[in-house]
Design a protein around this motif. Structure first.
Motif, mmCIF file in Angstrom:
data_model
loop_
_atom_site.group_PDB
_atom_site.id
_atom_site.type_symbol
_atom_site.label_atom_id
_atom_site.label_comp_id
_atom_site.label_asym_id
_atom_site.label_seq_id
_atom_site.Cartn_x
_atom_site.Cartn_y
_atom_site.Cartn_z
ATOM 1 N N MET A 177 45.247 27.700 43.418
ATOM 2 C CA MET A 177 44.881 29.115 43.312
ATOM 3 C C MET A 177 44.487 29.442 41.876
ATOM 4 O O MET A 177 45.111 28.974 40.932
ATOM 5 N N THR A 178 43.437 30.226 41.694
ATOM 6 C CA THR A 178 43.000 30.623 40.368
ATOM 7 C C THR A 178 44.093 31.444 39.687
ATOM 8 O O THR A 178 44.672 32.349 40.282
ATOM 9 N N ASP A 179 44.390 31.133 38.418
ATOM 10 C CA ASP A 179 45.456 31.859 37.746
ATOM 11 C C ASP A 179 45.007 33.267 37.401
ATOM 12 O O ASP A 179 43.815 33.599 37.447
ATOM 13 N N VAL A 180 45.984 34.111 37.026
ATOM 14 C CA VAL A 180 45.710 35.533 36.831
ATOM 15 C C VAL A 180 44.719 35.765 35.697
ATOM 16 O O VAL A 180 43.887 36.688 35.763
ATOM 17 N N VAL A 181 44.745 34.938 34.648
ATOM 18 C CA VAL A 181 43.833 35.131 33.526
ATOM 19 C C VAL A 181 42.393 34.874 33.952
ATOM 20 O O VAL A 181 41.502 35.701 33.730
ATOM 21 N N GLU A 182 42.145 33.730 34.570
ATOM 22 C CA GLU A 182 40.780 33.405 34.976
ATOM 23 C C GLU A 182 40.302 34.321 36.084
ATOM 24 O O GLU A 182 39.132 34.747 36.091
ATOM 25 N N ARG A 183 41.175 34.670 37.019
ATOM 26 C CA ARG A 183 40.791 35.589 38.087
ATOM 27 C C ARG A 183 40.365 36.943 37.524
ATOM 28 O O ARG A 183 39.335 37.510 37.928
ATOM 29 N N THR A 184 41.133 37.457 36.579
ATOM 30 C CA THR A 184 40.840 38.772 36.021
ATOM 31 C C THR A 184 39.589 38.722 35.153
ATOM 32 O O THR A 184 38.772 39.648 35.158
ATOM 33 N N ARG A 185 39.418 37.631 34.433
ATOM 34 C CA ARG A 185 38.197 37.460 33.625
ATOM 35 C C ARG A 185 36.961 37.445 34.519
ATOM 36 O O ARG A 185 35.960 38.116 34.238
ATOM 37 N N ARG A 186 37.013 36.691 35.592
ATOM 38 C CA ARG A 186 35.854 36.612 36.498
ATOM 39 C C ARG A 186 35.562 37.962 37.139
ATOM 40 O O ARG A 186 34.394 38.364 37.273
ATOM 41 N N LEU A 187 36.611 38.679 37.524
ATOM 42 C CA LEU A 187 36.416 39.994 38.127
ATOM 43 C C LEU A 187 35.743 40.942 37.151
ATOM 44 O O LEU A 187 34.819 41.682 37.509
ATOM 45 N N LEU A 188 36.198 40.941 35.895
ATOM 46 C CA LEU A 188 35.594 41.780 34.862
ATOM 47 C C LEU A 188 34.104 41.480 34.713
ATOM 48 O O LEU A 188 33.263 42.392 34.747
ATOM 49 N N LEU A 189 33.764 40.215 34.568
ATOM 50 C CA LEU A 189 32.361 39.840 34.368
ATOM 51 C C LEU A 189 31.516 40.143 35.599
ATOM 52 O O LEU A 189 30.373 40.613 35.484
ATOM 53 N N ASP A 190 32.062 39.913 36.778
ATOM 54 C CA ASP A 190 31.310 40.191 38.013
ATOM 55 C C ASP A 190 31.006 41.678 38.162
ATOM 56 O O ASP A 190 29.927 42.060 38.645
ATOM 57 N N GLU A 191 31.944 42.540 37.745
ATOM 58 C CA GLU A 191 31.714 43.983 37.826
ATOM 59 C C GLU A 191 30.690 44.450 36.794
ATOM 60 O O GLU A 191 29.956 45.417 37.022
ATOM 61 N N LEU A 192 30.635 43.755 35.646
ATOM 62 C CA LEU A 192 29.750 44.201 34.569
ATOM 63 C C LEU A 192 28.311 43.713 34.723
ATOM 64 O O LEU A 192 27.386 44.336 34.186
ATOM 65 N N ARG A 193 28.104 42.614 35.442
ATOM 66 C CA ARG A 193 26.746 42.074 35.560
ATOM 67 C C ARG A 193 25.754 43.106 36.099
ATOM 68 O O ARG A 193 24.674 43.288 35.504
ATOM 69 N N PRO A 194 26.035 43.811 37.195
ATOM 70 C CA PRO A 194 25.045 44.787 37.672
ATOM 71 C C PRO A 194 24.893 45.993 36.746
ATOM 72 O O PRO A 194 23.817 46.603 36.689
ATOM 73 N N ILE A 195 25.940 46.337 36.021
ATOM 74 C CA ILE A 195 25.850 47.480 35.105
ATOM 75 C C ILE A 195 24.892 47.176 33.971
ATOM 76 O O ILE A 195 24.136 48.054 33.523
ATOM 77 N N PHE A 196 24.889 45.928 33.513
ATOM 78 C CA PHE A 196 24.021 45.543 32.396
ATOM 79 C C PHE A 196 22.832 44.694 32.860
ATOM 80 O O PHE A 196 22.230 43.980 32.056
ATOM 81 N N ALA A 197 22.485 44.786 34.119
ATOM 82 C CA ALA A 197 21.348 44.018 34.645
ATOM 83 C C ALA A 197 20.086 44.336 33.867
ATOM 84 O O ALA A 197 19.725 45.503 33.683
ATOM 85 N N GLY A 198 19.420 43.294 33.399
ATOM 86 C CA GLY A 198 18.169 43.479 32.663
ATOM 87 C C GLY A 198 18.342 43.734 31.185
ATOM 88 O O GLY A 198 17.360 43.690 30.434
ATOM 89 N N ALA A 199 19.549 43.996 30.719
ATOM 90 C CA ALA A 199 19.766 44.267 29.293
ATOM 91 C C ALA A 199 19.705 42.965 28.502
ATOM 92 O O ALA A 199 20.281 41.962 28.901
ATOM 93 N N ARG A 200 19.012 43.001 27.381
ATOM 94 C CA ARG A 200 18.928 41.851 26.490
ATOM 95 C C ARG A 200 19.549 42.136 25.128
ATOM 96 O O ARG A 200 19.820 41.212 24.359
#
Length: 320
Positions: free
Chosen positions: A1-24
């Motif tokens: 099972m993915t540990d809490v640190v990596e799970r939370t990190r992935r969740l954070l990044l997954d939520e932010l990708r669409p918010i910053f879509a196209g930003a350079r």
């Protein structure tokens, strides 16, 4: 099972990708020009997020050095996260209002915040600035803050983990004593906060210390005409400050802390710890949202409960 640190990190990044879509590019604002190691962790987490998303941080500025003409990127303006929205620390709300007013034609994103409404006048100013801006996103890091935001603000609001989780696993230092207690000494400390033992904290530094020298270097660099040099010095201070915080929290085999980022950094470092709620309840709110299953952490509501939990933990681990 993915540990809490990596799970939370992935969740954070997954939520932010669409918010910053196209930003350079970003303009990253509200640099923490102080000794709070947790705010340095948040800042470095924002830099890690930008790097993960392939975004260049074009400029950095603090509430002290903000000028409209410094923010020149072809992308979003990003406000550093933390626990300073709602009047608890007015200088940060003032900066939000200024940026929203100065840049009505640019995307503005507030990185994850805890909301604590302590001044209705500041709240009203912020509400007017937000409702007047067509592209503002407010990220919050707990369910309580989400409810306040949805009630008070007319903007896109998203629940995500604290930005420091973008740092992922951190290396702790070897322990040199059995127990370290970190207790707040400011207005966010719980009313009942006598842990009955000597404590440490991280909001001050000796005049003759590398931390104080680092912060002084940031002040000097801010006055120079080179934005790249200023950013490099500021980011260097943030890294130095975070490492000092890790060293402080790592001293004990067991840590007891009532700081939200004492808990977050200890979780990232794998330090066994007890986390005590603060005056406003933001520690509990973050715990309930993201870290209640962290295997190295135990939550307690008061320092009195912490003493009992510490006795159980120490006895169970046969710490002498």
């Amino acid at each position: 099972m993915t540990d809490v640190v990596e799970r939370t990190r992935r969740l954070l990044l997954d939520e932010l990708r669409p918010i910053f879509a196209g930003a350079r590019e970003w303009d990253l604002t509200d640099f923490p020009h102080h000794f709070n190691c947790g705010d340095s962790a948040i800042w470095l987490g924002c830099l890690a997020i930008a790097d993960e998303l392939g975004i260049t941080v074009r400029s950095t500025t603090s509430s002290r050095t903000y000028r409209r003409d410094k923010l020149t990127s072809n992308g979003p303006i990003v406000l550093n996260g933390g626990g300073n929205l709602g009047g608890l620390y007015p200088v940060h709300d003032d900066l939000r209002v200024r940026i929203l007013t100065d840049f009505p034609d640019r995307q503005v994103v507030q990185m994850p915040q805890s909301i604590e409404v302590t001044d209705t006048r500041i709240l009203d100013r912020l509400k007017r600035a937000i409702v007047s801006h067509p592209d503002f996103t407010l990220l919050v890091r707990d369910h309580r803050s989400l409810a306040i935001a949805q009630r008070e603000f007319e903007c896109r609001t998203v629940l995500v983990p604290d930005a420091a989780f973008a740092l992922g696993r951190l290396d702790r230092r070897p322990p040199i004593e059995d127990v370290v207690l970190q207790a707040r000494r400011d207005g966010e400390a719980a009313a009942e906060r006598d842990p009955g033992r000597p404590t440490v904290d991280w909001n001050t530094a000796r005049i003759l210390s590398l931390r104080n020298l680092g912060r002084s270097a940031v002040t000097v660099a801010d006055a120079l005409p080179s934005p790249a040099l200023s950013a490099a010095v500021a980011n260097g201070f943030a890294r130095q400050n975070l490492q000092w915080g890790i060293q402080t929290l790592s001293r004990g085999r067991v840590l007891v802390t009532d700081r939200l980022h004492g808990h977050v950094i200890a979780t990232l470092c794998g330090i066994e710890h007890i986390v005590v709620n603060d005056r406003h309840g933001k520690v509990r709110a973050l715990w309930e949202a993201w870290t209640s299953d962290a295997p190295m952490a135990t939550y307690v509501p008061t320092w009195r409960d912490a003493e009992a939990a510490l006795d159980d933990l120490v006895n169970g681990r046969h710490v002498s």
